[in-house]
Design a protein around this motif. Structure first.
Motif, PDB file in Angstrom:
ATOM      1  N   GLY A 276       0.836  -1.200   0.000  1.00  0.00           N
ATOM      2  CA  GLY A 276       0.000   0.000   0.000  1.00  0.00           C
ATOM      3  C   GLY A 276       0.868   1.246   0.000  1.00  0.00           C
ATOM      4  O   GLY A 276       1.354   1.678   1.046  1.00  0.00           O
ATOM      5  N   ALA A 277       1.074   1.819  -1.171  1.00  0.00           N
ATOM      6  CA  ALA A 277       1.964   2.977  -1.322  1.00  0.00           C
ATOM      7  C   ALA A 277       1.228   4.114  -2.002  1.00  0.00           C
ATOM      8  O   ALA A 277       0.238   3.883  -2.708  1.00  0.00           O
ATOM      9  CB  ALA A 277       3.189   2.578  -2.158  1.00  0.00           C
ATOM     10  N   PRO A 278       1.691   5.365  -1.805  1.00  0.00           N
ATOM     11  CA  PRO A 278       1.163   6.467  -2.617  1.00  0.00           C
ATOM     12  C   PRO A 278       1.490   6.192  -4.087  1.00  0.00           C
ATOM     13  O   PRO A 278       2.337   5.343  -4.393  1.00  0.00           O
ATOM     14  CB  PRO A 278       1.932   7.698  -2.109  1.00  0.00           C
ATOM     15  CG  PRO A 278       2.467   7.296  -0.775  1.00  0.00           C
ATOM     16  CD  PRO A 278       2.709   5.823  -0.855  1.00  0.00           C
ATOM     17  N   PHE A 279       0.872   6.898  -4.985  1.00  0.00           N
ATOM     18  CA  PHE A 279       1.064   6.612  -6.410  1.00  0.00           C
ATOM     19  C   PHE A 279       2.146   7.505  -7.004  1.00  0.00           C
ATOM     20  O   PHE A 279       2.294   8.672  -6.602  1.00  0.00           O
ATOM     21  CB  PHE A 279      -0.270   6.758  -7.137  1.00  0.00           C
ATOM     22  CG  PHE A 279      -1.313   5.839  -6.569  1.00  0.00           C
ATOM     23  CD1 PHE A 279      -1.291   4.489  -6.847  1.00  0.00           C
ATOM     24  CD2 PHE A 279      -2.282   6.320  -5.691  1.00  0.00           C
ATOM     25  CE1 PHE A 279      -2.226   3.623  -6.289  1.00  0.00           C
ATOM     26  CE2 PHE A 279      -3.225   5.477  -5.127  1.00  0.00           C
ATOM     27  CZ  PHE A 279      -3.188   4.121  -5.425  1.00  0.00           C
ATOM     28  N   PRO A 280       2.930   6.972  -7.955  1.00  0.00           N
ATOM     29  CA  PRO A 280       4.098   7.702  -8.467  1.00  0.00           C
ATOM     30  C   PRO A 280       3.743   8.825  -9.433  1.00  0.00           C
ATOM     31  O   PRO A 280       4.109   8.815 -10.611  1.00  0.00           O
ATOM     32  CB  PRO A 280       4.909   6.599  -9.157  1.00  0.00           C
ATOM     33  CG  PRO A 280       3.885   5.609  -9.600  1.00  0.00           C
ATOM     34  CD  PRO A 280       2.799   5.636  -8.561  1.00  0.00           C
ATOM     35  N   ILE A 281       2.992   9.799  -8.923  1.00  0.00           N
ATOM     36  CA  ILE A 281       2.613  10.986  -9.706  1.00  0.00           C
ATOM     37  C   ILE A 281       3.240  12.201  -9.034  1.00  0.00           C
ATOM     38  O   ILE A 281       2.955  12.481  -7.865  1.00  0.00           O
ATOM     39  CB  ILE A 281       1.079  11.119  -9.792  1.00  0.00           C
ATOM     40  CG1 ILE A 281       0.490   9.926 -10.566  1.00  0.00           C
ATOM     41  CG2 ILE A 281       0.681  12.442 -10.441  1.00  0.00           C
ATOM     42  CD1 ILE A 281      -1.013   9.847 -10.557  1.00  0.00           C
ATOM     43  N   GLY A 282       4.112  12.889  -9.757  1.00  0.00           N
ATOM     44  CA  GLY A 282       4.861  14.001  -9.175  1.00  0.00           C
ATOM     45  C   GLY A 282       6.121  13.501  -8.486  1.00  0.00           C
ATOM     46  O   GLY A 282       6.200  12.326  -8.102  1.00  0.00           O
ATOM     47  N   LEU A 339      -3.348  14.027  -7.995  1.00  0.00           N
ATOM     48  CA  LEU A 339      -3.040  15.306  -8.665  1.00  0.00           C
ATOM     49  C   LEU A 339      -3.135  16.470  -7.693  1.00  0.00           C
ATOM     50  O   LEU A 339      -2.291  17.373  -7.705  1.00  0.00           O
ATOM     51  CB  LEU A 339      -3.992  15.523  -9.841  1.00  0.00           C
ATOM     52  CG  LEU A 339      -3.788  14.611 -11.064  1.00  0.00           C
ATOM     53  CD1 LEU A 339      -4.924  14.802 -12.060  1.00  0.00           C
ATOM     54  CD2 LEU A 339      -2.451  14.898 -11.733  1.00  0.00           C
ATOM     55  N   ALA A 340      -4.150  16.434  -6.825  1.00  0.00           N
ATOM     56  CA  ALA A 340      -4.324  17.514  -5.839  1.00  0.00           C
ATOM     57  C   ALA A 340      -3.135  17.562  -4.886  1.00  0.00           C
ATOM     58  O   ALA A 340      -2.605  18.642  -4.587  1.00  0.00           O
ATOM     59  CB  ALA A 340      -5.619  17.306  -5.062  1.00  0.00           C
ATOM     60  N   ASN A 438       8.341  12.871 -15.683  1.00  0.00           N
ATOM     61  CA  ASN A 438       7.101  13.322 -16.325  1.00  0.00           C
ATOM     62  C   ASN A 438       6.321  14.341 -15.496  1.00  0.00           C
ATOM     63  O   ASN A 438       5.222  14.738 -15.889  1.00  0.00           O
ATOM     64  CB  ASN A 438       6.209  12.119 -16.633  1.00  0.00           C
ATOM     65  CG  ASN A 438       6.829  11.212 -17.676  1.00  0.00           C
ATOM     66  OD1 ASN A 438       7.317  11.672 -18.700  1.00  0.00           O
ATOM     67  ND2 ASN A 438       6.848   9.916 -17.413  1.00  0.00           N
ATOM     68  N   ALA A 439       6.883  14.778 -14.362  1.00  0.00           N
ATOM     69  CA  ALA A 439       6.213  15.798 -13.541  1.00  0.00           C
ATOM     70  C   ALA A 439       6.034  17.088 -14.333  1.00  0.00           C
ATOM     71  O   ALA A 439       5.048  17.816 -14.154  1.00  0.00           O
ATOM     72  CB  ALA A 439       7.022  16.063 -12.272  1.00  0.00           C
ATOM     73  N   ARG A 440       6.973  17.341 -15.220  1.00  0.00           N
ATOM     74  CA  ARG A 440       6.908  18.551 -16.052  1.00  0.00           C
ATOM     75  C   ARG A 440       5.671  18.537 -16.963  1.00  0.00           C
ATOM     76  O   ARG A 440       5.050  19.585 -17.203  1.00  0.00           O
ATOM     77  CB  ARG A 440       8.187  18.664 -16.881  1.00  0.00           C
ATOM     78  CG  ARG A 440       8.427  20.035 -17.483  1.00  0.00           C
ATOM     79  CD  ARG A 440       9.803  20.133 -18.125  1.00  0.00           C
ATOM     80  NE  ARG A 440      10.055  21.493 -18.565  1.00  0.00           N
ATOM     81  CZ  ARG A 440      10.516  22.473 -17.803  1.00  0.00           C
ATOM     82  NH1 ARG A 440      10.801  22.212 -16.531  1.00  0.00           N
ATOM     83  NH2 ARG A 440      10.697  23.683 -18.268  1.00  0.00           N
ATOM     84  N   ASP A 441       5.315  17.350 -17.447  1.00  0.00           N
ATOM     85  CA  ASP A 441       4.146  17.236 -18.317  1.00  0.00           C
ATOM     86  C   ASP A 441       2.847  17.561 -17.570  1.00  0.00           C
ATOM     87  O   ASP A 441       1.917  18.124 -18.149  1.00  0.00           O
ATOM     88  CB  ASP A 441       4.053  15.814 -18.902  1.00  0.00           C
ATOM     89  CG  ASP A 441       5.148  15.540 -19.918  1.00  0.00           C
ATOM     90  OD1 ASP A 441       5.879  16.488 -20.255  1.00  0.00           O
ATOM     91  OD2 ASP A 441       5.286  14.392 -20.368  1.00  0.00           O
TER      92      ASP A 441
END
Length: 477
Positions: A276-282, A339-340, A438-441
């Motif tokens: 159970g991990a946070p998702f790799p966004i940002g 995203l938030a 991909n954080a820039r995208d």
């Protein structure tokens, strides 16, 4: 209005009774048929499903994509025709024309309503045509269109080979080939590679689930490899024949927040251990994701903090644009929480996170990271509204006047007409938003409406637009 100036130190949840304003989940065919290269998707539905797919996917029949419609007509619905024979005819045609490794039947609302027994027909037909047939009911009865992928991956999880059986076969193979190895003369470099791979595989097998473009999946695998963690496989794999092995010794970790059904299937049916991990966004989410996986395997991370800091340095030009700006999530694709959290870390103010459906168990780590991010940034916790009522949301937006609304396509133009900048949430689904690089995208998508406004100001168009908006507001009131 529920918003207050006092900084809240706990996340608040509310459930409204709004309708679901989202695409149909059969749209998952758009990216899955490209991801699983040796597959063929057969959507069993009506003309409406066919029109939707052709419009949403933008692919004409002349392009010969690896998906098709099994169109239900009046005879099918009134049970005058033999469904099995019709589907058999179509599948034999697919086998002759394409010869895929797997045919995936996508059920729709109509197959649910008329109680078509797709699961009963598939095993018999599979034996007859000698091609695996997977049934996934990715119909419009789900909460969000991204859950179509969740349904397909949950169905594919049942077809993954058993890890224990594969290990036993491998041991037998090793015993048989031991004598041959004694007399073989492998090059030194090859021997070194074998030793290195054995060291990497000291930890338990790790399978990542979630459909990502091959380049993004490779990036995430490489980031884990830097921490001495070898990814055993992906669900879905690029080819059906390369599906990862699953079992009680296998650890699994998701990369998308809308895959709760797949996670449940992997745990309950295939007895896997879920990380159970946070998702790799940002950059923040990717670091937390890697750290959680490393902690489960008892590995201390190396240079991860510096790697994250390097990415933040590269984002400075975008951070200057978004810092202090406010955003309102109306809710559409279940990526809203992740995203938030990332945008809050970038310095934005999130008034509300609307989300069609929230599985608090599967997203527990993400919610905790959101809470900690708000505390670190010393801002109030955003209000999370499940199944939001769009009428109530618009009333709240009129009072709050956010700088940006991330919304479904249906509401974008009406909100723009009322002076609120919008961004289609569906764009985040199809964009490459995972991992450090991909954080820039993500910020490119978020800042585009804000940059457009800045350009209009420079051209002197804003005064004219404001007058038109004021006229619209008078009509609206």
């Amino acid at each position: 209005m529920f918003m207050s100036n006092k900084i809240s130190d706990t996340l608040t949840f509310e459930c409204e009774t709004g309708n679901y304003h989202t695409f149909c989940p059969i749209s998952c065919v758009a990216w899955l048929y490209q991801k699983i290269e040796d597959s063929f998707f057969l959507v069993v539905g009506t003309k409406t499903c066919g029109y939707f797919l052709q419009n949403a996917l933008g692919v004409m029949i002349f392009a010969e994509p690896r998906y098709a419609m099994a169109e239900l007509e009046e005879g099918d619905i009134s049970a005058q025709l033999n469904d099995y024979e019709e589907l058999k005819r179509l599948c034999l045609q697919i086998k002759k024309d394409r010869n895929p490794s797997v045919i995936i039947w996508i059920g729709t609302c109509t197959t649910e309503i008329i109680k078509m027994d797709l699961e009963g027909m598939a095993p018999k037909l599979e034996t007859e045509i000698s091609i695996p047939i997977v049934v996934a009911r990715a119909n419009g009865l789900d909460y969000a269109f991204t859950q179509g992928e969740d349904t397909v991956l949950a169905a594919l999880a049942h077809r993954c080979p058993d890890h224990k059986l594969l290990i036993e076969e491998k041991e037998l193979f090793i015993k048989d080939s031991t004598i041959q190895d004694l007399f073989s003369f492998l090059p030194l470099r090859k021997k070194e590679e074998n030793i290195k791979s054995k060291k990497m595989e000291k930890h338990s097998p790790l399978v990542l689930f979630g459909s990502l473009p091959s380049t993004v999946a490779s990036q995430l695998s490489t980031e884990l490899k830097r921490q001495s963690i070898q990814v055993s496989g992906w669900l879905p794999a690029q080819r059906y024949t390369d599906l990862p092995s699953l079992g009680c010794e296998v650890y699994v970790c998701g990369v998308n927040p809308f895959l709760s059904r797949t996670a449940t299937t992997l745990m309950r049916r295939r007895k896997c251990k879920l990380i159970g991990a946070p998702f790799p966004i940002g950059p923040d989410g990717t670091r937390a994701w890697i750290e959680k996986i490393c902690s489960v395997f008892g590995i201390e991370t190396q240079g991860l903090k510096e790697r994250e800091q390097e990415i933040w340095e590269n984002l400075k030009d975008y951070l200057d644009l978004v810092r202090g700006k406010s955003v309102f999530f109306m809710g559409d694709n279940l990526l809203e929480i992740s995203l938030a959290r990332f945008l809050i870390r970038c310095g934005m103010i999130v008034y509300e996170i609307g989300i069609p459906y929230l599985d608090k168990r599967y997203q527990a780590a993400e919610l905790l990271l959101l809470k900690n991010t708000c505390k670190d940034m010393s801002i109030s916790m955003p209000h999370i509204v499940e199944k939001p009522d769009n009428y109530n949301q618009i009333q709240r937006m009129r009072e709050l006047q956010p700088d940006l609304a991330i919304t479904g396509m249906a509401h974008a133009n009406p909100l723009e007409a009322r002076g609120i900048n919008t961004k289609w949430s569906v764009e985040f689904t199809f964009a490459q938003i995972h991992g450090f690089t991909n954080a820039r995208d993500v910020l490119e998508l978020v800042t585009r409406p804000l940059r457009r406004n800045n350009n209009l100001e420079n051209l002197g168009w804003n005064d004219l637009i404001k007058k038109e908006i004021d006229k619209e507001k008078i009509k609206f009131n």
